[in-house]
Motif scaffolding. Structure first.
Motif, PDB file in Angstrom:
ATOM      1  N   VAL A  70       0.846  -1.798   0.009  1.00  0.00           N
ATOM      2  CA  VAL A  70      -0.296   0.284  -0.194  1.00  0.00           C
ATOM      3  C   VAL A  70       1.049   1.337   0.135  1.00  0.00           C
ATOM      4  N   LEU A  71       0.527   2.018  -0.770  1.00  0.00           N
ATOM      5  CA  LEU A  71       1.602   2.952  -1.573  1.00  0.00           C
ATOM      6  C   LEU A  71       0.946   4.292  -0.738  1.00  0.00           C
ATOM      7  N   LEU A  72       0.855   5.495   0.354  1.00  0.00           N
ATOM      8  CA  LEU A  72      -0.683   7.019   0.397  1.00  0.00           C
ATOM      9  C   LEU A  72       0.559   7.880   0.179  1.00  0.00           C
ATOM     10  N   VAL A  73       0.041   9.140  -0.655  1.00  0.00           N
ATOM     11  CA  VAL A  73       0.843  10.314  -1.077  1.00  0.00           C
ATOM     12  C   VAL A  73       0.214  10.958  -0.807  1.00  0.00           C
ATOM     13  N   LEU A  74       0.683  12.040   0.040  1.00  0.00           N
ATOM     14  CA  LEU A  74       0.354  13.207   0.613  1.00  0.00           C
ATOM     15  C   LEU A  74       1.232  14.629  -0.307  1.00  0.00           C
ATOM     16  N   GLN A  75      -0.074  14.805  -0.761  1.00  0.00           N
ATOM     17  CA  GLN A  75       0.387  16.975  -1.641  1.00  0.00           C
ATOM     18  C   GLN A  75       0.316  17.614  -0.639  1.00  0.00           C
ATOM     19  N   GLY A  76       0.689  18.739  -0.580  1.00  0.00           N
ATOM     20  CA  GLY A  76      -0.231  19.815  -0.739  1.00  0.00           C
ATOM     21  C   GLY A  76       0.469  21.078  -0.587  1.00  0.00           C
ATOM     22  N   VAL A 131       4.634   5.673   3.450  1.00  0.00           N
ATOM     23  CA  VAL A 131       3.465   7.217   3.622  1.00  0.00           C
ATOM     24  C   VAL A 131       4.542   8.430   3.205  1.00  0.00           C
ATOM     25  N   PHE A 132       4.083   8.848   1.071  1.00  0.00           N
ATOM     26  CA  PHE A 132       5.683   9.798   0.786  1.00  0.00           C
ATOM     27  C   PHE A 132       4.375  11.124   1.227  1.00  0.00           C
ATOM     28  N   ASN A 133       5.622  11.522   2.008  1.00  0.00           N
ATOM     29  CA  ASN A 133       5.279  13.083   2.542  1.00  0.00           C
ATOM     30  C   ASN A 133       6.037  13.607   1.536  1.00  0.00           C
ATOM     31  N   ARG A 134       5.350  14.466   0.943  1.00  0.00           N
ATOM     32  CA  ARG A 134       5.847  15.069  -1.085  1.00  0.00           C
ATOM     33  C   ARG A 134       6.216  13.643  -1.523  1.00  0.00           C
ATOM     34  N   SER A 135       6.570  13.908  -2.693  1.00  0.00           N
ATOM     35  CA  SER A 135       6.877  12.695  -3.961  1.00  0.00           C
ATOM     36  C   SER A 135       6.763  13.165  -4.614  1.00  0.00           C
ATOM     37  N   HIS A 136       6.849  12.236  -6.073  1.00  0.00           N
ATOM     38  CA  HIS A 136       7.687  12.767  -7.677  1.00  0.00           C
ATOM     39  C   HIS A 136       6.587  13.634  -7.888  1.00  0.00           C
ATOM     40  N   TYR A 137       5.406  14.305  -7.369  1.00  0.00           N
ATOM     41  CA  TYR A 137       4.822  15.108  -7.847  1.00  0.00           C
ATOM     42  C   TYR A 137       5.381  16.997  -7.632  1.00  0.00           C
ATOM     43  N   GLU A 138       6.333  16.816  -6.888  1.00  0.00           N
ATOM     44  CA  GLU A 138       7.109  18.200  -6.896  1.00  0.00           C
ATOM     45  C   GLU A 138       7.530  18.160  -7.948  1.00  0.00           C
ATOM     46  N   ASP A 139       7.979  17.374  -8.845  1.00  0.00           N
ATOM     47  CA  ASP A 139       8.692  17.751  -9.843  1.00  0.00           C
ATOM     48  C   ASP A 139       7.932  17.907 -10.887  1.00  0.00           C
ATOM     49  N   VAL A 140       6.177  18.074 -10.687  1.00  0.00           N
ATOM     50  CA  VAL A 140       5.160  18.494 -12.351  1.00  0.00           C
ATOM     51  C   VAL A 140       4.781  19.298 -11.758  1.00  0.00           C
ATOM     52  N   LEU A 141       5.278  20.443 -10.371  1.00  0.00           N
ATOM     53  CA  LEU A 141       4.487  21.642  -9.419  1.00  0.00           C
ATOM     54  C   LEU A 141       5.708  22.612 -10.038  1.00  0.00           C
ATOM     55  N   VAL A 142       6.864  22.194  -9.260  1.00  0.00           N
ATOM     56  CA  VAL A 142       7.500  23.102  -8.874  1.00  0.00           C
ATOM     57  C   VAL A 142       8.678  23.630 -10.011  1.00  0.00           C
ATOM     58  N   PRO A 143       8.692  23.192 -11.065  1.00  0.00           N
ATOM     59  CA  PRO A 143       9.680  23.152 -12.000  1.00  0.00           C
ATOM     60  C   PRO A 143       8.476  24.033 -12.985  1.00  0.00           C
ATOM     61  N   VAL A 144       7.409  23.643 -12.598  1.00  0.00           N
ATOM     62  CA  VAL A 144       6.252  24.451 -13.819  1.00  0.00           C
ATOM     63  C   VAL A 144       5.395  25.685 -13.270  1.00  0.00           C
ATOM     64  N   ARG A 154       5.885  19.109 -19.544  1.00  0.00           N
ATOM     65  CA  ARG A 154       4.980  18.516 -18.827  1.00  0.00           C
ATOM     66  C   ARG A 154       3.743  17.055 -19.311  1.00  0.00           C
ATOM     67  N   GLU A 155       3.977  17.658 -19.887  1.00  0.00           N
ATOM     68  CA  GLU A 155       2.943  16.475 -20.711  1.00  0.00           C
ATOM     69  C   GLU A 155       3.427  15.074 -20.700  1.00  0.00           C
ATOM     70  N   ARG A 156       5.176  15.064 -20.745  1.00  0.00           N
ATOM     71  CA  ARG A 156       5.671  13.490 -21.038  1.00  0.00           C
ATOM     72  C   ARG A 156       5.649  13.154 -19.484  1.00  0.00           C
ATOM     73  N   ARG A 157       5.897  14.303 -18.472  1.00  0.00           N
ATOM     74  CA  ARG A 157       6.376  13.951 -17.153  1.00  0.00           C
ATOM     75  C   ARG A 157       4.774  13.582 -16.560  1.00  0.00           C
ATOM     76  N   PHE A 158       3.794  13.862 -17.446  1.00  0.00           N
ATOM     77  CA  PHE A 158       2.652  13.159 -16.701  1.00  0.00           C
ATOM     78  C   PHE A 158       1.990  11.222 -17.435  1.00  0.00           C
ATOM     79  N   ARG A 159       2.699  11.937 -18.693  1.00  0.00           N
ATOM     80  CA  ARG A 159       2.532  10.450 -19.178  1.00  0.00           C
ATOM     81  C   ARG A 159       2.914   8.801 -18.072  1.00  0.00           C
ATOM     82  N   HIS A 160       4.459   9.747 -17.621  1.00  0.00           N
ATOM     83  CA  HIS A 160       5.750   8.876 -17.032  1.00  0.00           C
ATOM     84  C   HIS A 160       5.385   8.173 -15.837  1.00  0.00           C
ATOM     85  N   ILE A 161       4.377   9.157 -15.264  1.00  0.00           N
ATOM     86  CA  ILE A 161       3.827   9.106 -14.248  1.00  0.00           C
ATOM     87  C   ILE A 161       3.013   8.158 -13.814  1.00  0.00           C
TER      88      ILE A 161
END
Length: 279
Positions: A70-76, A131-144, A154-161
């Motif tokens: 089980v993987l829980l991802v927390l972003q915010g 539990v991921f406290n922040r995650s790989h999603y930082e890499d499609v938020l901060v750089p954007v 960005r779209e390529r990273r979305f696909r990779h995710i």
């Protein structure tokens, strides 16, 4: 009579490849709402304790079985309560088989690889709740927001995710992703509280103020990211986060529902131990 809100009312619509990005409005979701609450903080805390006891038993089954993951991802946004959620939701859970991964800014070594390289090694092992406290999603938020990625990148990273999470799901990982949705006013109050209390200065970073100046850009980046990466095998849920106690209950309820859906059982008893007496 109005229908009582349910958890799935806060699930982001699944990404539809034919439509590219399923449109939804993050601004339509009130960070101050308490859809599962009676309105009393004590009731929220009591419910959280009940869920914690149940999660402890289920997580022990998961660890003993050593098959599912089980993987829980927390972003915010900053101050949305990722650390607080971890402390509250897992307060009653046995740490055996539980692992918290706090992702920070990438190191030079990590930056020398693809953006998912550092993430894959932290994915849950068999029998583990991670539990991921922040995650790989930082890499499609901060750089954007900082203008370091163009639209195609960005779209390529979305696909990779999507493909990465699909691979995890195919390998037996159940994924739940929670975006802790805080209002700008509540963030201001929490940042000010950190400044006003010397014992909380360690939590404050001047970069939080720079990110706050780009609030609208981050909200837009979140909306696009959520819509592009919410899938049947890795759905996103928007968790109203202005109320700390209700935020915790909502994440806990979602996790409990997920665990109960796994139909966990302890491994079969060992016949070789039948009748054994310890002297």
């Amino acid at each position: 009579m109005a229908k009582k809100p349910e958890l799935d009312d806060y699930r982001v619509p699944y990404f539809d490849d034919a439509k590219k990005i399923e449109k939804f409005a993050l601004t339509n979701l009130d960070p101050g709402t308490k859809p599962l609450s009676t309105g009393a903080k004590d009731a929220d805390r009591q419910r959280l304790a009940e869920i914690g006891a149940r999660l402890d038993a289920l997580q022990e089954c998961l660890h003993a079985q050593r098959v599912q993951r089980v993987l829980l991802v927390l972003q915010g946004m900053d101050t949305s309560g990722k650390d607080g959620t971890v402390r509250a939701v897992f307060h009653e859970v046995d740490p055996l088989g539980l692992r918290i991964v706090p992702f920070k800014a990438p190191t030079p070594t990590e930056l020398a690889h693809d953006f998912l390289w550092r993430v894959h090694s932290q994915a849950p092992a068999a029998g583990e709740l991670t539990v991921f406290n922040r995650s790989h999603y930082e890499d499609v938020l901060v750089p954007v927001v900082l203008g370091q990625l163009d639209r195609d990148q960005r779209e390529r990273r979305f696909r990779h995710i999507r493909e990465f999470e699909g691979m995890l799901a195919d390998s037996g990982t159940t994924i739940i992703k929670c975006m802790l949705h805080i209002s700008k006013d509540e963030q201001r109050a929490r940042l000010q509280a950190r400044i006003d209390d010397p014992t909380k200065h360690w939590k404050f970073d001047v970069s939080d103020l720079e990110a706050r100046k780009q609030w609208d850009q981050y909200q837009n980046a979140y909306q696009d990211m959520l819509a592009a990466t919410s899938t049947p095998y890795a759905p996103w849920y928007i968790i109203p986060a202005d109320s700390k106690t209700h935020r915790n209950v909502m994440v806990a309820e979602l996790l409990l529902r997920t665990f109960e859906g796994l139909k966990l059982e302890y491994p079969p008893a060992k016949e070789s131990l039948k009748g054994v007496k310890i002297e």
